[in-house]
Design a protein around this motif. Structure first.
Motif, short mmCIF file in Angstrom:
data_model
loop_
_atom_site.label_atom_id
_atom_site.label_comp_id
_atom_site.label_asym_id
_atom_site.label_seq_id
_atom_site.Cartn_x
_atom_site.Cartn_y
_atom_site.Cartn_z
N ALA A 57 -26.84 -14.40 14.81
CA ALA A 57 -27.11 -13.30 13.88
C ALA A 57 -25.89 -12.93 13.05
O ALA A 57 -26.04 -12.45 11.91
N THR A 58 -24.68 -13.13 13.59
CA THR A 58 -23.49 -12.77 12.81
C THR A 58 -23.34 -13.62 11.56
O THR A 58 -22.67 -13.21 10.61
N GLY A 59 -23.95 -14.79 11.54
CA GLY A 59 -23.83 -15.68 10.40
C GLY A 59 -24.97 -15.57 9.40
O GLY A 59 -25.02 -16.35 8.44
N LEU A 60 -25.87 -14.61 9.62
CA LEU A 60 -27.07 -14.52 8.79
C LEU A 60 -27.32 -13.09 8.34
O LEU A 60 -26.99 -12.13 9.04
N SER A 61 -27.91 -12.97 7.17
CA SER A 61 -28.48 -11.68 6.76
C SER A 61 -29.70 -11.41 7.63
O SER A 61 -30.17 -12.28 8.38
N MET A 62 -30.24 -10.21 7.55
CA MET A 62 -31.45 -9.91 8.31
C MET A 62 -32.58 -10.84 7.89
O MET A 62 -33.30 -11.39 8.74
N ASP A 75 -33.96 -19.24 -21.46
CA ASP A 75 -33.99 -17.91 -22.06
C ASP A 75 -33.69 -16.86 -20.98
O ASP A 75 -33.51 -17.19 -19.80
N SER A 76 -33.64 -15.62 -21.35
CA SER A 76 -33.19 -14.57 -20.42
C SER A 76 -34.12 -14.45 -19.21
O SER A 76 -33.65 -14.27 -18.08
N ALA A 77 -35.42 -14.53 -19.44
CA ALA A 77 -36.36 -14.42 -18.32
C ALA A 77 -36.22 -15.61 -17.38
O ALA A 77 -36.29 -15.47 -16.14
N GLN A 78 -36.03 -16.79 -17.93
CA GLN A 78 -35.87 -17.99 -17.11
C GLN A 78 -34.55 -17.95 -16.34
O GLN A 78 -34.48 -18.38 -15.18
N ARG A 79 -33.51 -17.43 -16.97
CA ARG A 79 -32.22 -17.29 -16.28
C ARG A 79 -32.35 -16.32 -15.11
O ARG A 79 -31.75 -16.54 -14.05
N GLU A 80 -33.12 -15.27 -15.29
CA GLU A 80 -33.34 -14.33 -14.19
C GLU A 80 -34.09 -15.01 -13.05
O GLU A 80 -33.80 -14.78 -11.87
N LEU A 81 -35.06 -15.85 -13.38
CA LEU A 81 -35.76 -16.63 -12.36
C LEU A 81 -34.79 -17.54 -11.61
O LEU A 81 -34.85 -17.65 -10.37
N LEU A 82 -33.92 -18.21 -12.35
CA LEU A 82 -32.96 -19.10 -11.74
C LEU A 82 -32.03 -18.34 -10.80
O LEU A 82 -31.74 -18.80 -9.68
N LEU A 83 -31.56 -17.18 -11.22
CA LEU A 83 -30.68 -16.38 -10.39
C LEU A 83 -31.40 -15.90 -9.13
O LEU A 83 -30.83 -15.92 -8.02
N THR A 84 -32.64 -15.50 -9.27
CA THR A 84 -33.42 -15.05 -8.12
C THR A 84 -33.67 -16.20 -7.16
O THR A 84 -33.65 -16.03 -5.93
N LEU A 85 -33.89 -17.39 -7.71
CA LEU A 85 -34.06 -18.58 -6.87
C LEU A 85 -32.77 -18.88 -6.10
O LEU A 85 -32.81 -19.17 -4.89
N LEU A 86 -31.63 -18.81 -6.76
CA LEU A 86 -30.36 -19.01 -6.07
C LEU A 86 -30.20 -18.02 -4.92
O LEU A 86 -29.65 -18.37 -3.86
N ALA A 87 -30.66 -16.81 -5.11
CA ALA A 87 -30.53 -15.78 -4.08
C ALA A 87 -31.28 -16.15 -2.81
O ALA A 87 -30.88 -15.75 -1.71
N THR A 88 -32.36 -16.93 -2.93
CA THR A 88 -33.10 -17.31 -1.73
C THR A 88 -32.28 -18.27 -0.85
O THR A 88 -32.63 -18.48 0.32
N TYR A 89 -31.23 -18.82 -1.39
CA TYR A 89 -30.30 -19.66 -0.62
C TYR A 89 -29.04 -18.89 -0.25
O TYR A 89 -28.63 -18.84 0.92
N PHE A 90 -28.41 -18.27 -1.23
CA PHE A 90 -27.13 -17.59 -0.99
C PHE A 90 -27.27 -16.37 -0.09
O PHE A 90 -26.36 -16.06 0.68
N ASP A 91 -28.39 -15.67 -0.18
CA ASP A 91 -28.56 -14.45 0.60
C ASP A 91 -29.05 -14.72 2.02
O ASP A 91 -29.45 -13.79 2.73
N PRO A 124 -22.29 -15.83 -2.20
CA PRO A 124 -21.58 -16.01 -3.47
C PRO A 124 -22.40 -15.62 -4.69
O PRO A 124 -21.97 -15.84 -5.82
N LEU A 125 -23.55 -15.00 -4.49
CA LEU A 125 -24.45 -14.73 -5.62
C LEU A 125 -23.77 -13.91 -6.71
O LEU A 125 -23.97 -14.17 -7.90
N TRP A 151 -28.62 -25.79 1.33
CA TRP A 151 -27.54 -25.36 0.44
C TRP A 151 -26.28 -26.07 0.91
O TRP A 151 -25.92 -25.99 2.08
N ARG A 152 -25.62 -26.80 -0.02
CA ARG A 152 -24.42 -27.57 0.32
C ARG A 152 -23.32 -27.34 -0.72
O ARG A 152 -23.59 -26.91 -1.84
N ASP A 153 -22.11 -27.66 -0.31
CA ASP A 153 -20.97 -27.74 -1.22
C ASP A 153 -20.58 -29.21 -1.26
O ASP A 153 -19.96 -29.72 -0.32
N PRO A 154 -20.96 -29.95 -2.30
CA PRO A 154 -20.72 -31.39 -2.31
C PRO A 154 -19.26 -31.78 -2.28
O PRO A 154 -18.93 -32.93 -1.94
#
Length: 378
Positions: free
Chosen positions: A76-81, A281-297, A305-306, A358-361
């Motif tokens: 649990a120390t390595g994870l969000s809820m 576009d702005s809406a698509q960028r927001e989708l991309l950022l939200t998608l990244l959050a499903t990994y980073f968070d 790192p979000l 999620w990896r750091d190549p």
């Protein structure tokens, strides 16, 4: 105290508390060599799996209930809820998958789908300035954490999967642990105009698995490793079970139907495939950022790192897709940018078996920081 130092301290306290509950025999299995950049003894720490094979370490089965609780406290120390709930749900899905398969799958052990076969190992001595880390994994879970000089410096590779990816709940509800990880990417690809879609969609078929698989290091030209190759041992001791695994592996590859040219189209390259965030576009960028959050968070607050993905960083993240874009069809996607590689596939079991990593190549397992630590102290 920075969030990464605070998390590292919590990890050290939890790891020490868990190890203190173990007897000598358990501790011999639960401990691994201290992390080191150029030490062959560090090779085991850098091995990771997402199949139901031996991940290395002390299993939940080998621990008493109080020890299991101490083990999960460290996890649990390595994870969000949300990350912890997803991991716990994935572990419980082993019982669901066992029923789906008729309670017959065995592989190289007594029970092939087993929520007790998740493995925990601590590498080095928790606390202090010397490098140490821990790994937790089993079927569809792989968490890899490294602490150097009292700071959490690496959380990759970070793998979460779900099989079944979708299963029924009472009242018509559906259990989809990775629903947003899948649906956001589909929403993004379906929002693209024809010109962008032609660049983003690499192929009308999907690879049967990650193209980088469970390799320790990501390399130019990596292609899918068949299922039978993603196991700790080269083959099972039971020839009948080995033949079953090979037949399953072959069937998965045949269902995907990729040709050698298709594999070359989707293979890993250091130059990202697909379209960059700067073209959205702005809406698509927001989708991309939200998608990244499903990994980073997946990791604790302050460790994710979000927040660093501002305009320039998001510009450089490339999005690529393979397979149909209709729900329920086998598909794959990739997000790639500087120090970033994310892969998703939901292709097997008629697109009801999901993988996400999620990896750091450049520096999975914290190899960059270990190199710096060695240079500074030797």
């Amino acid at each position: 105290m920075t969030p990464r130092r605070k998390t590292a301290l919590e990890m050290a306290e939890a790891a020490g508390a868990w190890l203190a509950t173990l007897d000598d025999d358990q501790r011999a299995v639960a401990r691994g060599a201290a992390p080191a950049y150029d030490d062959p003894g560090d090779a085991e720490r850098r091995r990771w799996f997402y199949t139901p094979t031996d991940h290395g370490g002390l299993t939940m089965h080998q621990q008493r209930p109080a020890q299991q609780r101490a083990a999960m406290t460290l996890v649990a120390t390595g994870l969000s809820m949300a990350g912890y709930v997803t991991v716990a749900t994935t572990m419980g899905l082993e019982n669901v998958l066992d029923r789906v398969e008729g309670f017959v799958t065995r592989f190289d052990r007594q029970r092939g789908r087993d929520p007790g076969l998740y493995y925990l190992r601590v590498f080095g001595e928790p606390g202090g300035a010397a490098p140490w880390g821990w790994r937790f994994g089993g079927h569809h879970v792989s968490l890899n954490n490294l602490v150097v000089d009292g700071e959490l410096v690496s959380t990759t590779p970070c793998f979460m999967g779900a099989d079944p990816a979708s299963s029924p709940l009472l009242g018509g509800a559906v259990n989809r642990p990775l629903a947003r990880v899948e649906d956001l990417a589909r929403e993004l690809v379906r929002s693209l105009d024809p010109e962008l879609a032609a660049r983003a969609v690499l192929l009308d078929k999907a690879p049967s698995d990650f193209v980088t698989a469970n390799r320790t290091a990501v390399s130019e030209g990596d292609q899918v490793i068949p299922l039978a190759g993603v196991w700790r041992d080269a083959r099972f001791t039971d020839d009948t079970e080995q033949a079953k695994l090979q037949a399953l592996s072959n069937a998965i590859d045949e269902a995907a139907g990729l040709t050698p040219d298709d594999h070359r189209t989707t293979q890993y390259t250091a130059t990202p495939k697909g379209i960059p965030g700067r073209d959205l576009d702005s809406a698509q960028r927001e989708l991309l950022l939200t998608l990244l959050a499903t990994y980073f968070d997946r990791v604790p607050d302050g460790v994710s790192p979000l927040a660093s993905y501002d305009g320039d960083a998001l510009d450089a993240v490339h999005f690529a897709w393979a397979g149909p874009t209709d729900p329920g069809q086998p598909h794959y996607y990739r997000l790639q940018g500087p120090r970033l590689l994310i892969e998703w596939d939901n292709t097997q079991r008629r697109a009801n078996h999901a993988h996400s990593v999620w990896r750091d190549p450049e520096a999975d397992f914290g190899l960059d920081v270990l190199a710096q630590h060695r240079a500074a102290h030797h």
